[in-house]
Design a protein around this motif. Structure first.
Motif, PDB file in Angstrom:
ATOM      1  N   ALA A  55       0.845  -1.197   0.000  1.00 23.97           N
ATOM      2  CA  ALA A  55       0.000   0.000   0.000  1.00 23.97           C
ATOM      3  C   ALA A  55       0.876   1.241   0.000  1.00 23.97           C
ATOM      4  N   SER A  56       0.348   2.304  -0.573  1.00 19.47           N
ATOM      5  CA  SER A  56       1.046   3.594  -0.542  1.00 19.47           C
ATOM      6  C   SER A  56       0.065   4.659  -0.090  1.00 19.47           C
ATOM      7  N   GLN A  57       0.605   5.820   0.216  1.00 14.92           N
ATOM      8  CA  GLN A  57      -0.259   6.934   0.593  1.00 14.92           C
ATOM      9  C   GLN A  57      -0.366   7.961  -0.526  1.00 14.92           C
ATOM     10  N   ASN A  58       0.030   7.516  -1.753  1.00 12.79           N
ATOM     11  CA  ASN A  58      -0.104   8.444  -2.877  1.00 12.79           C
ATOM     12  C   ASN A  58      -0.526   7.783  -4.181  1.00 12.79           C
ATOM     13  N   GLN A  59      -0.375   6.434  -4.284  1.00 17.51           N
ATOM     14  CA  GLN A  59      -0.710   5.780  -5.555  1.00 17.51           C
ATOM     15  C   GLN A  59      -1.498   4.489  -5.375  1.00 17.51           C
ATOM     16  N   ASN A  78      -4.729   7.256  -0.930  1.00 19.89           N
ATOM     17  CA  ASN A  78      -4.031   7.395   0.347  1.00 19.89           C
ATOM     18  C   ASN A  78      -4.485   6.286   1.291  1.00 19.89           C
ATOM     19  N   ILE A  79      -3.664   5.218   1.397  1.00 18.80           N
ATOM     20  CA  ILE A  79      -4.015   4.036   2.188  1.00 18.80           C
ATOM     21  C   ILE A  79      -3.221   4.063   3.486  1.00 18.80           C
ATOM     22  N   PHE A  80      -3.921   4.051   4.636  1.00 14.30           N
ATOM     23  CA  PHE A  80      -3.262   4.042   5.941  1.00 14.30           C
ATOM     24  C   PHE A  80      -2.983   2.625   6.435  1.00 14.30           C
ATOM     25  N   ASP A  81      -3.845   1.673   6.057  1.00 13.91           N
ATOM     26  CA  ASP A  81      -3.641   0.318   6.577  1.00 13.91           C
ATOM     27  C   ASP A  81      -4.266  -0.696   5.636  1.00 13.91           C
TER      28      ASP A  81
END
Length: 942
Positions: free
Chosen positions: A255-259, A284-287
């Motif tokens: 996971a990423s917080q931008n893609q 934007n993935i936190f978990d």
């Protein structure tokens, strides 16, 4: 083998897969998995979410900016934390309990008996420790990390393990090994021995430890043992990893917080890149969290996404650049072409497709032949060759394109107005004469006869004359003519010959007697009273059958029969096929393309198949989420955990059960069934029909022992293990067991009393019977006496009558005598006036003698004697009562009592009528009677 168990099927499938392994599979582009999004409007809380875990009851818990969310597939519940803290980090212990960390706060979720859930703090901090960024539970302790320290929580005590003055960039616990990074150094600490095992220089920020790999933020996979680095060219540019998960399928999710999200296979090869363009709510993935079904939950900055990974299906649709419903597909020049209701789309890269310009409109079919791709289009027939698209036929809509047995240089096309032949080399199109019916479904049989299915008319069987370019020997079969047993919608070639799809099954044509026979072997697997839309033969003679907008797959066995692919494996597309234009094409043992209403589905027959078959045997336990008992003006939440001792007042006889399956994949297909068992009713209860509602109410339950049973089902299992919930509705005080005993004693007492009363009544009845008998005897005796008296009275009456007759006779004699004497006297008186004096004297003496005789006669004495005898001494009693009465008055009283007339009385008394009246008057005075007293009545009373 129609009802072949899953284990048997798994063995058959494994052997079949091994046999297929030598077949060269098409290099198909991977589609996108199904994505289900939950926005803040769905769960009615803050859009930002931090972490996701799954409890031991299969419920999903999400750390949210407002607290903790709990989700059961149907309902969302909210759990508040102290002082409005967010649910920054979550973890589960080996028992499935949920632990929560936030700013200066650490605690646990407590499940109350009623099914409600609340937060309980586990520490009372004297000094601030800051924001908790991670929690890891082991069998022996709980590790808690903040930005600058690592703690150990054990035996209700929080102890400091390390201070990290320069701050943590990474921390994780695996198998009682604590990994943490600070100041570009990765330390491995043994929690069991409480010592450092290893320290590695690592300049890149570490994101995770998976399979002996250190995974860094920039995408490097570095071996923990050797330090070697794997290639990172599989990631999109500028893709910074924020979270990594090792999936059950051996795939890896990044996971990423931008893609967004990238998924790699077990060999670290690219499979998916899923971002907001492909359906995620945010990049934007936190978990990330993989649930027990092997599917992925994403905590996002503006919602929650659920990605179905545990499925053999991926999809080509709007997220891939494809528009319209799916009608056709083809692999041409090593590229996948997809035809929809809006044109042709060609695979470009990874999961992306681009439209083929010039093909806008309805596509019906493809045919790839050497370097040419023929396209059946609503405007006619297109051919794509060396990248150049050309319209070679535009007279009519083209439905289908077929190769002709033993005619390599020709193709046959079916149009809305007859059949045409194509010469691919010259692209020349020639009409076949003598047949101009719409030809959407055409097929050749083993005798090289051509069949055309016309939905509204029937079936045409014919042969082709290629020299004369015409159709000949046309035979027509229809239900109307009676030579076709059912409506036929499709015809398909197979190793068993030409198969016709009709109502209630599959038919085959017998050319010897030109009749259609139902193929019982295949049809036995299908639903009755539903038309079979299509039947397609796949690899190794497997049959794919579309019926009632659902897909059934039959795999051949060595004995010539078939085994049914477990129905739950391909139910994800139920109801999503394109009606009347259902499309399914088997490319090889791994790749099947199916047209859907949103585009296409790619079915990878081998992908996760074993896991899915095994997973259906791991049945879910349906969860009781809430039990509410109600009476007229109040309600009570009962414990959700079943207890045989749960007993309620008879007033609480309305109950509502709320339940959940804890199953999330294809949750629209989750259904429930229930029944309420009454232990006092020995009849066998029946399960209810399957329904989508997760709540049931029962009203006005009579007192007794009950057990509520509920089960659920989804597309991965037939039905769950059913859950039972016993409870008792008490009887009111007047219907309790003690009351029953009291009622029994009262009934016995009443029975004894009734018995005694009955005995007394019988005794009384006997006495009354005796008395009655005595009375009857007395009555009979009295009746006899009465009869005797009556007889006497009758005799007396007769005697009285006789006496009265005698009295009448005497009175009549006296009257007649007196009348005679009166006449005689009158005559003598007349004579005396005319005779001599001497004679006159004699006559006068005679007259005096007559008068004396009239006044005194023994007849009157005899009258009085008879009168007294008849009237009970009336004259005697009258004389005693009125001794002063004269004989004349007494006689008058007797005459009145005999009811004689005044005239009769005057004659008897030898007086005038007026004299009688005078005497009656004087008699009343003597008797002292007033004017109101009737003289005759008075005399009657004497």
């Amino acid at each position: 083998m129609r009802n072949c168990p899953e284990k048997v099927y798994l063995l058959v499938f494994t052997v079949w897969t091994i046999c297929c392994s030598s077949v060269h599979a098409q290099n198909f582009p991977v589609g996108l998995p199904e994505i289900k999004n939950y926005t803040s409007k769905d769960y009615q809380w803050h859009p930002k979410n931090f972490q996701i875990v799954q409890g031991n009851n299969d419920l999903i818990y999400i750390g949210n900016s407002y607290g903790i969310l709990q989700f059961d597939g149907k309902m969302w519940r909210k759990i508040l934390l102290p002082n409005g803290l967010d649910g920054h980090t979550l973890d589960t212990d080996p028992n499935g309990e949920i632990f929560v960390g936030s700013f200066n706060e650490f605690g646990q979720l407590i499940h109350e008996k009623t099914g409600a859930i609340s937060y309980q703090s586990l520490i009372d901090l004297k000094e601030s420790i800051g924001e908790i960024i991670g929690i890891w539970n082991t069998e022996f302790e709980t590790i808690i990390a903040t930005q600058t320290a690592i703690y150990q929580y054990k035996d209700h005590s929080l102890d400091l393990l390390f201070n990290i003055p320069k701050g943590l960039t990474f921390v994780e616990v695996k198998n009682r090994s604590l990994y943490y990074q600070s100041d570009e150094v990765l330390t491995v600490f043994d929690l069991g021995n409480q010592q450092v095992n290893k320290q590695l220089k690592q300049e890149q920020i570490v994101i995770g430890i998976i399979r002996n790999y250190i995974i860094t933020q920039n995408g490097d996979f570095i071996s923990l043992s050797s330090g070697s680095k794997e290639s990172t060219n599989y990631l999109p540019p500028e893709f910074e990893i924020s979270k990594v998960v090792d999936l059950q399928s051996r795939h890896i999710a990044l996971a990423s917080q931008n893609q967004g999200l990238v998924i790699l296979d077990e060999n670290l090869k690219f499979i998916h890149h899923i971002n907001s363009q492909h359906g995620l709510l945010s990049d934007n993935i936190f978990d990330l969290h993989e649930d027990r079904e092997g599917n992925l939950w994403l905590a996002l900055d503006n919602g929650i996404s659920y990605i179905t990974l545990n499925t053999p299906f991926t999809h080509y649709g709007i997220s891939n650049g494809i528009r319209g419903m799916g009608y056709a597909s083809a692999v041409h020049d090593s590229r996948l072409y997809l035809g929809t209701s809006q044109g042709v789309f060609v695979h470009k890269s990874q999961s992306e497709f681009e439209p083929l310009k010039g093909t806008e409109g309805q596509i019906y079919e493809f045919k790839s032949m050497d370097d040419q791709l023929f396209i059946a289009h609503e405007e006619g027939l297109f051919v794509l060759e060396n990248g150049i698209l050309e319209l070679i036929f535009d007279q009519y809509k083209v439905w289908t394109i077929k190769t002709i047995p033993n005619q390599k240089g020709l193709l046959l096309i079916g149009t809305e107005h007859g059949l045409y032949l194509i010469e691919p080399d010259s692209k020349k199109v020639n009409p076949l004469k003598s047949f101009d019916e719409s030809s959407r479904v055409v097929a050749f049989d083993g005798d090289q006869h051509l069949w055309v299915c016309h939905g509204n008319k029937g079936l045409f069987r014919m042969s082709l004359d290629f020299e004369k370019m015409k159709v000949q020997n046309i035979e027509f079969y229809s239900e109307k003519d009676g030579n076709l047993p059912t409506y036929i919608s499709f015809a398909s070639q197979s190793k068993k010959g030409l198969l016709f799809s009709g109502e209630n099954g599959i038919y085959q044509f017998d050319p010897s007697n030109k009749t259609f026979q139902l193929n019982q072997e295949i049809s036995s697997f299908l639903k009755h009273n539903f038309y079979v839309d299509k039947i397609i033969e796949g690899t190794f003679q497997s049959l794919w059958i579309i019926q009632d907008n659902k897909i059934t797959k039959l795999d051949p066995l060595d004995n010539g029969s078939y085994t049914l692919l477990p129905e739950n494996i391909i139910t994800e597309l139920n109801g999503n096929l394109v009606g009347s234009y259902e499309y399914l094409h088997v490319y090889d043992s791994n790749n099947v393309v199916i047209g859907t209403q949103e585009g296409f589905a790619h079915f990878n027959v081998n992908a996760n198949i074993n896991y899915r078959i095994n997973n259906q045997n791991n049945k879910k336990q349906t969860l009781i989420r809430e039990v509410k008992f109600e009476q007229t003006d109040s309600s009570w939440l009962a414990p959700t955990k079943a207890s045989p001792s749960l007993s309620l007042s008879h007033n609480f006889n309305n109950v509502t059960f709320t339940y959940a399956s804890g199953y999330y994949q294809s949750r629209e297909q989750i259904k429930f069934s229930f029944y309420l068992e009454n232990k006092n009713d020995k009849s066998q209860p029946n399960w209810s029909d399957w329904h989508e509602s997760n709540q049931n109410s029962f009203k006005n339950l009579v007192p007794g022992k009950y057990v509520f049973h509920v089960r659920s089902r989804g597309d991965l299992f037939k039905y769950s293990e059913h859950t039972s919930y016993p409870f008792i509705i008490q009887s009111p005080w007047y219907a309790t067991r003690l009351s029953g005993i009291l009622y029994t004693l009262i009934i016995i007492f009443i029975g004894v009393l009734i018995y005694k009363v009955r005995v007394a009544k019988i005794k009384q009845e006997k006495q009354e019977a005796l008395l009655k008998k005595d009375e009857e005897l007395e009555q009979q005796k009295l009746l006899a006496e009465t009869e005797k008296i009556k007889l006497i009275n009758d005799r007396l009456k007769e005697k009285v009558l006789l006496k009265n007759k005698e009295l009448g006779s005497v009175a009549l004699e006296i009257t007649k005598k007196n009348e005679f004497l009166s006449q005689l006297k009158k005559g003598l008186t007349q004579i005396a006036s005319s005779v001599a004096k001497d004679a006159e004297q004699k006559i006068k003496r005679s007259i005096r003698s007559i008068d004396q005789n009239m006044r005194s006669d023994n007849n009157w004495e005899r009258f009085e004697m008879y009168f007294d005898e008849s009237h009970q001494d009336f004259i005697k009693k009258l004389k005693e009562k009125q001794p002063d009465l004269t004989k004349s008055s007494i006689n008058l009283c007797a005459f009145i009592k005999l009811d004689l007339s005044t005239k009769e009385i005057a004659s008897l008394m030898n007086i005038s009528v007026s004299g009688v009246e005078k005497r009656r008057y004087r008699l009343r005075k003597k008797l002292n009677l007033n004017s109101d007293t009737n003289l005759q009545a008075f005399l009657e009373s004497i």
